[in-house]
Design a protein around this motif. Structure first.
Motif, PDB file in Angstrom:
ATOM      1  N   TRP A  85       0.222   3.005  -6.256  1.00 52.18           N
ATOM      2  CA  TRP A  85      -0.202   3.690  -5.032  1.00 52.18           C
ATOM      3  C   TRP A  85      -0.115   2.715  -3.877  1.00 52.18           C
ATOM      4  O   TRP A  85      -0.780   1.672  -3.870  1.00 52.18           O
ATOM      5  CB  TRP A  85      -1.625   4.210  -5.219  1.00 52.18           C
ATOM      6  CG  TRP A  85      -2.209   4.946  -4.062  1.00 52.18           C
ATOM      7  CD1 TRP A  85      -3.125   4.456  -3.166  1.00 52.18           C
ATOM      8  CD2 TRP A  85      -1.948   6.301  -3.667  1.00 52.18           C
ATOM      9  NE1 TRP A  85      -3.448   5.430  -2.255  1.00 52.18           N
ATOM     10  CE2 TRP A  85      -2.740   6.574  -2.534  1.00 52.18           C
ATOM     11  CE3 TRP A  85      -1.129   7.310  -4.157  1.00 52.18           C
ATOM     12  CZ2 TRP A  85      -2.733   7.801  -1.893  1.00 52.18           C
ATOM     13  CZ3 TRP A  85      -1.120   8.537  -3.523  1.00 52.18           C
ATOM     14  CH2 TRP A  85      -1.919   8.771  -2.405  1.00 52.18           C
ATOM     15  N   VAL A 126      -5.031   5.070 -10.319  1.00 48.96           N
ATOM     16  CA  VAL A 126      -5.352   5.759  -9.068  1.00 48.96           C
ATOM     17  C   VAL A 126      -5.522   7.254  -9.335  1.00 48.96           C
ATOM     18  O   VAL A 126      -4.637   7.896  -9.910  1.00 48.96           O
ATOM     19  CB  VAL A 126      -4.241   5.530  -8.008  1.00 48.96           C
ATOM     20  CG1 VAL A 126      -4.612   6.209  -6.700  1.00 48.96           C
ATOM     21  CG2 VAL A 126      -4.015   4.046  -7.791  1.00 48.96           C
ATOM     22  N   SER A 184      -6.966   3.633  -0.400  1.00 50.25           N
ATOM     23  CA  SER A 184      -7.861   4.486  -1.199  1.00 50.25           C
ATOM     24  C   SER A 184      -9.181   4.644  -0.468  1.00 50.25           C
ATOM     25  O   SER A 184      -9.604   3.745   0.262  1.00 50.25           O
ATOM     26  CB  SER A 184      -8.110   3.853  -2.562  1.00 50.25           C
ATOM     27  OG  SER A 184      -6.918   3.774  -3.284  1.00 50.25           O
ATOM     28  N   ARG A 210      -9.935  -0.185 -10.869  1.00 53.71           N
ATOM     29  CA  ARG A 210      -9.324  -1.451 -11.293  1.00 53.71           C
ATOM     30  C   ARG A 210     -10.042  -1.903 -12.560  1.00 53.71           C
ATOM     31  O   ARG A 210     -11.158  -2.403 -12.511  1.00 53.71           O
ATOM     32  CB  ARG A 210      -9.479  -2.503 -10.205  1.00 53.71           C
ATOM     33  CG  ARG A 210      -8.536  -2.304  -9.070  1.00 53.71           C
ATOM     34  CD  ARG A 210      -8.292  -3.593  -8.294  1.00 53.71           C
ATOM     35  NE  ARG A 210      -7.356  -3.340  -7.225  1.00 53.71           N
ATOM     36  CZ  ARG A 210      -7.623  -3.498  -5.940  1.00 53.71           C
ATOM     37  NH1 ARG A 210      -8.810  -3.928  -5.567  1.00 53.71           N
ATOM     38  NH2 ARG A 210      -6.721  -3.234  -5.027  1.00 53.71           N
ATOM     39  N   VAL A 232     -12.526   1.936  -4.030  1.00 52.15           N
ATOM     40  CA  VAL A 232     -11.931   1.092  -5.076  1.00 52.15           C
ATOM     41  C   VAL A 232     -13.071   0.570  -5.943  1.00 52.15           C
ATOM     42  O   VAL A 232     -14.011  -0.051  -5.448  1.00 52.15           O
ATOM     43  CB  VAL A 232     -11.131  -0.096  -4.477  1.00 52.15           C
ATOM     44  CG1 VAL A 232     -10.553  -0.961  -5.585  1.00 52.15           C
ATOM     45  CG2 VAL A 232     -10.032   0.401  -3.553  1.00 52.15           C
ATOM     46  N   GLN A 247      -2.502  -3.289 -13.780  1.00 56.90           N
ATOM     47  CA  GLN A 247      -2.352  -2.491 -12.569  1.00 56.90           C
ATOM     48  C   GLN A 247      -3.492  -1.471 -12.467  1.00 56.90           C
ATOM     49  O   GLN A 247      -4.078  -1.103 -13.479  1.00 56.90           O
ATOM     50  CB  GLN A 247      -0.996  -1.787 -12.563  1.00 56.90           C
ATOM     51  CG  GLN A 247      -0.819  -0.781 -13.670  1.00 56.90           C
ATOM     52  CD  GLN A 247       0.616  -0.339 -13.831  1.00 56.90           C
ATOM     53  OE1 GLN A 247       1.287  -0.777 -14.730  1.00 56.90           O
ATOM     54  NE2 GLN A 247       1.079   0.534 -12.972  1.00 56.90           N
ATOM     55  N   PRO A 248      -3.813  -1.051 -11.256  1.00 51.20           N
ATOM     56  CA  PRO A 248      -4.928  -0.103 -11.097  1.00 51.20           C
ATOM     57  C   PRO A 248      -4.560   1.306 -11.554  1.00 51.20           C
ATOM     58  O   PRO A 248      -3.393   1.649 -11.691  1.00 51.20           O
ATOM     59  CB  PRO A 248      -5.201  -0.132  -9.599  1.00 51.20           C
ATOM     60  CG  PRO A 248      -3.917  -0.536  -8.978  1.00 51.20           C
ATOM     61  CD  PRO A 248      -3.222  -1.415  -9.968  1.00 51.20           C
ATOM     62  N   THR A 263      -9.542   4.585  -6.675  1.00 55.61           N
ATOM     63  CA  THR A 263      -8.780   3.597  -7.437  1.00 55.61           C
ATOM     64  C   THR A 263      -9.713   2.891  -8.411  1.00 55.61           C
ATOM     65  O   THR A 263     -10.753   2.363  -8.004  1.00 55.61           O
ATOM     66  CB  THR A 263      -8.114   2.563  -6.497  1.00 55.61           C
ATOM     67  OG1 THR A 263      -7.209   3.250  -5.641  1.00 55.61           O
ATOM     68  CG2 THR A 263      -7.350   1.512  -7.283  1.00 55.61           C
ATOM     69  N   VAL A 276      -9.128   9.763  -2.664  1.00 52.37           N
ATOM     70  CA  VAL A 276      -8.368   8.901  -3.581  1.00 52.37           C
ATOM     71  C   VAL A 276      -9.319   7.831  -4.116  1.00 52.37           C
ATOM     72  O   VAL A 276      -9.940   7.090  -3.350  1.00 52.37           O
ATOM     73  CB  VAL A 276      -7.170   8.230  -2.870  1.00 52.37           C
ATOM     74  CG1 VAL A 276      -6.421   7.314  -3.825  1.00 52.37           C
ATOM     75  CG2 VAL A 276      -6.232   9.279  -2.301  1.00 52.37           C
TER      76      VAL A 276
END
Length: 201
Positions: free
Chosen positions: A63, A49, A67, A40, A70, A46-47, A38, A36
């Protein structure tokens, strides 16, 4: 700016088409399976994902779980992820902030780098092969023209600022000024030393 479900669905469809249709990318995709990532983006509230599996990529705007990696960056930095050689430089310069497993973003960068982004291939089902190729070539020529025009204007502005308008000093003037400041600094140090010696006597 807030991500809507429509935006994430469109992005998911596009990324699956680019990254999951080509069989030659299977090995690169398998390295990301179960991971996963992410993203940003500073321009988004909002991120973004990215959840990788062997069959597809899911793009989510929300999510709750953790993760593997990130990445925080600006939207303008996103295209630079295609060049995995730049990744270390982007992290050093602060354009890219990475928390967690660095290998995840490295593998994602490698996957994007390996994927062939040919706009004509994606336009062909809607407008036909010949029209898609023609549109793609026209767009590429337009982009090259805009890029060269921008570089020419940037060069002209730089010359105008330094040569014509004299708003900013030229490179030689700046180097000369720096040398003069250094010479003055050395003279002042020498004078201070001589004064200290005279006071000591």
């Amino acid at each position: 700016m807030r991500l809507t479900p429509l935006m994430t669905a469109a992005l998911e469809t596009a990324l699956n088409r680019i990254l999951y249709r080509d069989r030659s990318l299977k090995a690169a995709r398998q390295r990301l399976a179960g991971k996963v990532l992410t993203l940003r983006l500073k321009e988004l509230t909002q991120p973004l994902v990215l959840v990788f599996s062997e069959q597809q990529l899911d793009v989510l705007g929300d999510w709750q779980d953790t993760s593997d990696c990130v990445v925080t960056m600006r939207l303008a930095t996103l295209p630079k992820l295609r060049d995995r050689q730049q990744l270390t430089g982007l992290i050093r310069s602060g354009e890219l902030e990475v928390e967690g497993d660095l290998q995840v973003v490295q593998r994602f960068s490698a996957l994007i780098d390996l994927a062939e982004l040919d706009p004509a291939e994606y336009l062909a089902p809607w407008v036909g092969d010949i029209a898609a190729q023609s549109i793609s070539q026209t767009a590429q020529h337009a982009l090259q023209f805009l890029r060269s025009d921008f570089q020419r204007k940037q060069s002209y502005l730089g010359q105008a600022l330094t040569e014509e308008w004299r708003v900013a000093p030229g490179a030689l003037e700046l180097a000369w000024f720096c040398e003069e400041v250094d010479a003055m600094d050395r003279s002042l140090d020498a004078l201070t030393t001589r004064l200290a010696q005279l006071e000591a006597k």
